[in-house]
Motif scaffolding. Structure first.
Motif, PDB file in Angstrom:
ATOM      1  N   GLY A  87      -1.117  -1.989 -15.995  1.00  0.00           N
ATOM      2  CA  GLY A  87       0.202  -1.382 -16.123  1.00  0.00           C
ATOM      3  C   GLY A  87       1.177  -2.324 -16.795  1.00  0.00           C
ATOM      4  N   LYS A  88       1.833  -1.841 -17.848  1.00  0.00           N
ATOM      5  CA  LYS A  88       2.798  -2.658 -18.587  1.00  0.00           C
ATOM      6  C   LYS A  88       4.163  -1.970 -18.559  1.00  0.00           C
ATOM      7  N   LEU A  89       5.139  -2.586 -17.886  1.00  0.00           N
ATOM      8  CA  LEU A  89       6.503  -2.073 -17.861  1.00  0.00           C
ATOM      9  C   LEU A  89       7.154  -2.424 -19.195  1.00  0.00           C
ATOM     10  N   LEU A  90       7.450  -1.394 -19.990  1.00  0.00           N
ATOM     11  CA  LEU A  90       7.955  -1.611 -21.350  1.00  0.00           C
ATOM     12  C   LEU A  90       9.447  -1.905 -21.369  1.00  0.00           C
ATOM     13  N   PHE A  91      10.216  -1.202 -20.539  1.00  0.00           N
ATOM     14  CA  PHE A  91      11.635  -1.506 -20.391  1.00  0.00           C
ATOM     15  C   PHE A  91      12.135  -0.903 -19.085  1.00  0.00           C
ATOM     16  N   GLY A  92      13.301  -1.379 -18.640  1.00  0.00           N
ATOM     17  CA  GLY A  92      13.904  -0.858 -17.425  1.00  0.00           C
ATOM     18  C   GLY A  92      13.518  -1.617 -16.170  1.00  0.00           C
ATOM     19  N   SER A  93      14.020  -1.113 -15.028  1.00  0.00           N
ATOM     20  CA  SER A  93      13.731  -1.698 -13.716  1.00  0.00           C
ATOM     21  C   SER A  93      13.092  -0.650 -12.820  1.00  0.00           C
ATOM     22  N   MET A  94      12.110  -1.082 -12.057  1.00  0.00           N
ATOM     23  CA  MET A  94      11.330  -0.156 -11.229  1.00  0.00           C
ATOM     24  C   MET A  94      10.918  -0.831  -9.924  1.00  0.00           C
ATOM     25  N   HIS A  95      11.025  -0.080  -8.824  1.00  0.00           N
ATOM     26  CA  HIS A  95      10.499  -0.572  -7.551  1.00  0.00           C
ATOM     27  C   HIS A  95       9.058  -0.092  -7.411  1.00  0.00           C
ATOM     28  N   ILE A  96       8.190  -1.026  -7.078  1.00  0.00           N
ATOM     29  CA  ILE A  96       6.771  -0.708  -6.903  1.00  0.00           C
ATOM     30  C   ILE A  96       6.353  -1.095  -5.489  1.00  0.00           C
ATOM     31  N   LYS A  97       5.763  -0.126  -4.800  1.00  0.00           N
ATOM     32  CA  LYS A  97       5.149  -0.430  -3.507  1.00  0.00           C
ATOM     33  C   LYS A  97       3.691  -0.027  -3.592  1.00  0.00           C
ATOM     34  N   SER A  98       2.805  -0.976  -3.267  1.00  0.00           N
ATOM     35  CA  SER A  98       1.373  -0.714  -3.395  1.00  0.00           C
ATOM     36  C   SER A  98       0.625  -1.167  -2.158  1.00  0.00           C
ATOM     37  N   TYR A  99      -0.550  -0.562  -1.963  1.00  0.00           N
ATOM     38  CA  TYR A  99      -1.388  -0.836  -0.793  1.00  0.00           C
ATOM     39  C   TYR A  99      -2.850  -0.973  -1.207  1.00  0.00           C
ATOM     40  N   ASP A 100      -3.586  -1.666  -0.365  1.00  0.00           N
ATOM     41  CA  ASP A 100      -5.050  -1.645  -0.365  1.00  0.00           C
ATOM     42  C   ASP A 100      -5.491  -1.281   1.049  1.00  0.00           C
ATOM     43  N   TRP A 101      -6.664  -0.657   1.170  1.00  0.00           N
ATOM     44  CA  TRP A 101      -7.148  -0.319   2.502  1.00  0.00           C
ATOM     45  C   TRP A 101      -7.400  -1.585   3.314  1.00  0.00           C
ATOM     46  N   ALA A 102      -7.004  -1.557   4.580  1.00  0.00           N
ATOM     47  CA  ALA A 102      -7.190  -2.707   5.461  1.00  0.00           C
ATOM     48  C   ALA A 102      -8.613  -2.714   6.000  1.00  0.00           C
ATOM     49  N   ASP A 103      -9.135  -3.908   6.224  1.00  0.00           N
ATOM     50  CA  ASP A 103     -10.458  -4.057   6.827  1.00  0.00           C
ATOM     51  C   ASP A 103     -10.316  -3.929   8.341  1.00  0.00           C
ATOM     52  N   ILE A 104     -10.968  -2.929   8.905  1.00  0.00           N
ATOM     53  CA  ILE A 104     -10.873  -2.665  10.340  1.00  0.00           C
ATOM     54  C   ILE A 104     -12.196  -3.009  11.015  1.00  0.00           C
ATOM     55  N   PRO A 105     -12.177  -3.805  12.080  1.00  0.00           N
ATOM     56  CA  PRO A 105     -13.415  -4.078  12.822  1.00  0.00           C
ATOM     57  C   PRO A 105     -14.034  -2.792  13.350  1.00  0.00           C
ATOM     58  N   CYS A 106     -15.356  -2.730  13.357  1.00  0.00           N
ATOM     59  CA  CYS A 106     -16.042  -1.513  13.812  1.00  0.00           C
ATOM     60  C   CYS A 106     -15.696  -1.176  15.251  1.00  0.00           C
ATOM     61  N   SER A 107     -15.454  -2.190  16.062  1.00  0.00           N
ATOM     62  CA  SER A 107     -15.164  -1.945  17.476  1.00  0.00           C
ATOM     63  C   SER A 107     -13.827  -1.238  17.668  1.00  0.00           C
ATOM     64  N   SER A 108     -13.014  -1.182  16.627  1.00  0.00           N
ATOM     65  CA  SER A 108     -11.693  -0.568  16.744  1.00  0.00           C
ATOM     66  C   SER A 108     -11.639   0.832  16.167  1.00  0.00           C
ATOM     67  N   ASP A 109     -12.791   1.360  15.715  1.00  0.00           N
ATOM     68  CA  ASP A 109     -12.797   2.662  15.050  1.00  0.00           C
ATOM     69  C   ASP A 109     -12.151   3.749  15.892  1.00  0.00           C
ATOM     70  N   LYS A 110     -12.419   3.760  17.197  1.00  0.00           N
ATOM     71  CA  LYS A 110     -11.924   4.834  18.048  1.00  0.00           C
ATOM     72  C   LYS A 110     -10.402   4.847  18.130  1.00  0.00           C
ATOM     73  N   THR A 111      -9.782   3.687  17.931  1.00  0.00           N
ATOM     74  CA  THR A 111      -8.336   3.627  18.047  1.00  0.00           C
ATOM     75  C   THR A 111      -7.643   4.180  16.813  1.00  0.00           C
ATOM     76  N   LEU A 112      -8.398   4.377  15.705  1.00  0.00           N
ATOM     77  CA  LEU A 112      -7.776   4.813  14.471  1.00  0.00           C
ATOM     78  C   LEU A 112      -7.577   6.308  14.417  1.00  0.00           C
ATOM     79  N   ASN A 113      -8.320   7.056  15.202  1.00  0.00           N
ATOM     80  CA  ASN A 113      -8.233   8.503  15.139  1.00  0.00           C
ATOM     81  C   ASN A 113      -8.066   9.133  16.522  1.00  0.00           C
ATOM     82  N   PRO A 114      -6.994   8.770  17.226  1.00  0.00           N
ATOM     83  CA  PRO A 114      -6.744   9.437  18.518  1.00  0.00           C
ATOM     84  C   PRO A 114      -6.404  10.890  18.250  1.00  0.00           C
ATOM     85  N   SER A 115      -6.543  11.720  19.244  1.00  0.00           N
ATOM     86  CA  SER A 115      -6.310  13.151  19.020  1.00  0.00           C
ATOM     87  C   SER A 115      -4.869  13.418  18.636  1.00  0.00           C
ATOM     88  N   HIS A 116      -3.933  12.784  19.305  1.00  0.00           N
ATOM     89  CA  HIS A 116      -2.521  12.968  18.999  1.00  0.00           C
ATOM     90  C   HIS A 116      -1.768  11.669  19.286  1.00  0.00           C
TER      91      HIS A 116
END
Length: 326
Positions: free
Chosen positions: A179-208
């Motif tokens: 990505g090349k910003l040619l002119f102007g100002s821009m706010h960029i927010k970006s993410y990568d998926w976090a590495d989650i330990p397998c033992s914590s899988d159940k905590t990621l998808n509670p019912s509610h």
């Protein structure tokens, strides 16, 4: 005496005639070897001169011809535009690539160097163009896309944003993106998926769970790590993201009118499973979980897939230097 003098005069006259005949007759042992060069065409004389130089071991072009050929070579080099150079570099780099295949560091650097040298004029852009004007409307400011090139290996395009325009948070599955910003100002927010330990899988998808007093279903939510959260103003370095790092999911918010040139390798393709998915993000601390995951602070967020609601993209013709597929 008269007879002798007459005879003498006759003999002298004969000698004079003979002498004049001898002087007027050309003497040539081999006329073919002494043909005047003034009767030959100019190119024959040049070729003969070159042959003689070659025989002497010194085959150099005349200065006039040498200077002319150098000027022609310079003109040919100058005729290659930055956009053409970018296209040819991408074609070389992505020729053997595919989804999830990251180019070598050297090849990444080749594309980055071309993009770092690119300016708005190289792609026929001006901030006075209508795409960058802010219009009074209740709707979100429209975003315009200029298509430069696309094949099954890579694509090149320019995003044009008026002030306050937003490109929602989205992903780039299996892609390497420049990505090349040619002119102007821009706010960029970006993410990568976090590495989650397998033992914590159940905590990621509670019912509610509770989020701001609303019942939110967490099925499909994933934890992500913040890569970038800053304002960029041109001129600035080319940004590069990869399939699994570098901020593969990002959101653009225009602070001023701005333009971003994107190179995607490979491009989106629904038949090949490279869909563009949009997300909404929630602060990590705003969603309680049953078990402590070891993440805290503003460096993490929950991402949930969403359908686009108020996002408009219009296509417009690219008016910059043409790309030639030679």
């Amino acid at each position: 005496m008269e007879c002798m003098s007459g005879t003498l005069v006759l003999e002298l006259s004969s000698l004079l005639i003979l002498f004049s005949l001898i002087r007027s007759t050309p003497i040539s042992r081999n006329a073919s070897q002494h043909t005047s060069s003034s009767n030959l065409p100019p190119y024959t004389i040049v070729e003969a001169g070159l042959v003689n130089r070659k025989r002497q071991g010194n085959c150099q072009l005349p200065k006039e011809m040498s200077r002319s050929s150098k000027k022609n070579r310079r003109r040919q080099k100058k005729s290659i535009t930055v956009v053409q150079k970018l296209f040819e570099t991408c074609r070389d780099v992505f020729s053997a690539s595919g989804a999830g295949i990251v180019p070598s560091q050297g090849d990444v650097e080749r594309i980055r160097l071309v993009l770092d040298s690119l300016i708005p004029n190289d792609v026929g852009l001006s901030q006075e163009m209508p795409y960058f004007r802010m219009e009074e409307s209740d709707k979100a400011p429209p975003v315009t896309y200029l298509h430069l090139y696309e094949c099954d290996k890579f694509s090149i395009g320019i995003w044009c944003l008026p002030p306050l325009a937003v490109i929602p948070l989205h992903n780039h599955p299996g892609m390497t993106v420049f990505g090349k910003l040619l002119f102007g100002s821009m706010h960029i927010k970006s993410y990568d998926w976090a590495d989650i330990p397998c033992s914590s899988d159940k905590t990621l998808n509670p019912s509610h769970c509770t989020f701001e007093n609303l019942e939110v279903h967490l099925a499909g939510m994933r934890l992500a790590k913040v890569k970038t959260d800053a304002v960029f103003t041109a001129p600035c370095n080319t940004s590069i993201l990869y399939p699994a790092e570098g901020g593969n999911m990002h959101r653009f918010t225009a602070k001023t009118a701005c333009a971003v040139l994107d190179v995607l390798g490979p491009p989106y393709s629904d038949p090949e499973g490279r869909h563009c998915t949009y997300y909404r993000d929630f602060p990590y601390a705003s969603i309680p979980v049953d078990k402590e995951l070891g993440y805290e602070g503003e460096g993490f967020a929950w991402l949930e897939e969403k359908e686009l609601e108020d996002f408009s993209v219009s296509g417009a013709p690219y008016v910059g230097p043409k790309i030639v597929e030679n």
